[in-house]
Scaffold this motif. Structure first.
Motif, PDB file in Angstrom:
ATOM      1  N   LEU A   1       0.836  -1.200   0.000  1.00 33.06           N
ATOM      2  CA  LEU A   1       0.000   0.000   0.000  1.00 33.06           C
ATOM      3  C   LEU A   1       0.874   1.254   0.000  1.00 33.06           C
ATOM      4  O   LEU A   1       0.610   2.206  -0.731  1.00 33.06           O
ATOM      5  N   ARG A   2       1.934   1.241   0.803  1.00 32.83           N
ATOM      6  CA  ARG A   2       2.849   2.393   0.831  1.00 32.83           C
ATOM      7  C   ARG A   2       3.492   2.610  -0.541  1.00 32.83           C
ATOM      8  O   ARG A   2       3.657   3.750  -0.989  1.00 32.83           O
ATOM      9  N   ASP A   3       3.892   1.520  -1.198  1.00 23.50           N
ATOM     10  CA  ASP A   3       4.478   1.634  -2.544  1.00 23.50           C
ATOM     11  C   ASP A   3       3.488   2.282  -3.515  1.00 23.50           C
ATOM     12  O   ASP A   3       3.861   3.124  -4.332  1.00 23.50           O
ATOM     13  N   LEU A   4       2.219   1.878  -3.430  1.00 20.89           N
ATOM     14  CA  LEU A   4       1.201   2.464  -4.306  1.00 20.89           C
ATOM     15  C   LEU A   4       0.994   3.945  -4.013  1.00 20.89           C
ATOM     16  O   LEU A   4       0.846   4.757  -4.929  1.00 20.89           O
ATOM     17  N   ILE A   5       0.971   4.280  -2.742  1.00 21.18           N
ATOM     18  CA  ILE A   5       0.801   5.687  -2.358  1.00 21.18           C
ATOM     19  C   ILE A   5       1.964   6.520  -2.869  1.00 21.18           C
ATOM     20  O   ILE A   5       1.767   7.599  -3.445  1.00 21.18           O
ATOM     21  N   ASN A   6       3.192   6.028  -2.690  1.00 24.21           N
ATOM     22  CA  ASN A   6       4.372   6.765  -3.162  1.00 24.21           C
ATOM     23  C   ASN A   6       4.357   6.923  -4.676  1.00 24.21           C
ATOM     24  O   ASN A   6       4.685   7.983  -5.200  1.00 24.21           O
ATOM     25  N   ALA A   7       3.975   5.867  -5.394  1.00 23.49           N
ATOM     26  CA  ALA A   7       3.890   5.951  -6.854  1.00 23.49           C
ATOM     27  C   ALA A   7       2.846   6.974  -7.268  1.00 23.49           C
ATOM     28  O   ALA A   7       3.059   7.763  -8.189  1.00 23.49           O
ATOM     29  N   SER A   8       1.719   6.987  -6.573  1.00 23.19           N
ATOM     30  CA  SER A   8       0.657   7.945  -6.894  1.00 23.19           C
ATOM     31  C   SER A   8       1.121   9.375  -6.652  1.00 23.19           C
ATOM     32  O   SER A   8       0.837  10.275  -7.436  1.00 23.19           O
ATOM     33  N   LYS A   9       1.854   9.589  -5.560  1.00 17.90           N
ATOM     34  CA  LYS A   9       2.350  10.931  -5.249  1.00 17.90           C
ATOM     35  C   LYS A   9       3.360  11.416  -6.290  1.00 17.90           C
ATOM     36  O   LYS A   9       3.510  12.610  -6.498  1.00 17.90           O
ATOM     37  N   LYS A  10       4.056  10.482  -6.935  1.00 17.58           N
ATOM     38  CA  LYS A  10       5.010  10.833  -7.993  1.00 17.58           C
ATOM     39  C   LYS A  10       4.312  11.056  -9.326  1.00 17.58           C
ATOM     40  O   LYS A  10       4.941  11.365 -10.320  1.00 17.58           O
ATOM     41  N   GLY A  11       2.994  10.860  -9.344  1.00 15.71           N
ATOM     42  CA  GLY A  11       2.249  11.031 -10.583  1.00 15.71           C
ATOM     43  C   GLY A  11       2.181   9.774 -11.434  1.00 15.71           C
ATOM     44  O   GLY A  11       1.719   9.806 -12.565  1.00 15.71           O
TER      45      GLY A  11
END
Length: 160
Positions: free
Chosen positions: A100-110
């Motif tokens: 979930l953290r990986d997905l959140i970080n990817a989303s924050k990077k666009g």
């Protein structure tokens, strides 16, 4: 008529403490998991297919535990529906939190992300908590009753 009754029940459930809802929903779910109902029988059949090496006692116990889990999460979800997700997010235990953290970080990077999962778990909670962190779109089937479908859709939108 059904939608009006459901709306009334949702209003009445607001007075139940969330911890009690988990307990009572679990008791109710485990009780239902022992009844000779079609979905209870199907659950046992599917468990036997998925776990062919398990004995009938294990299948029966697991079936009851599944219904207990769903009863607990269903009642808890109904009781907490109007609470903001932030008020209980810190108390949640998320299996696979690193993913979930990986997905959140990817989303924050666009970077776009897509999650595929089986329909097993508390989807309403997922939408409320995850949707509060990153932009989220969920796809689901319409409910058979148009009034209940509209009510559930409104609740989902208002919950995040």
């Amino acid at each position: 008529m059904k939608a009006t009754l459901l709306h009334l029940v949702l209003r009445l459930l607001r007075v139940i403490p969330p911890d009690f809802a988990l307990w009572a929903g679990g008791v109710l779910g485990r009780s239902i998991g022992q009844l000779p109902l079609r979905d209870v029988r199907r659950c046992g059949e599917h468990l036997a297919i998925a776990f062919p090496d398990k004995n009938p006692d294990w299948i029966a116990r697991t079936r009851v535990q599944c219904f207990g889990h769903f009863g607990a999460t269903a009642l808890w979800t109904l009781v907490t529906w109007t609470l903001p997700a932030r008020s209980f997010r810190r108390e949640l235990i998320i299996e696979g939190a690193d993913n979930l953290r990986d997905l959140i970080n990817a989303s924050k990077k666009g970077e776009g992300t897509v999650i595929f999962s089986g329909h097993f778990g508390n989807w309403e909670l997922l939408g409320r908590v995850f949707g509060d962190i990153v932009p989220t779109a969920l796809i689901g089937r319409r409910l058979r009753d148009p009034g209940i479908n509209a009510l559930v859709q409104d609740l989902r939108v208002s919950g995040g």
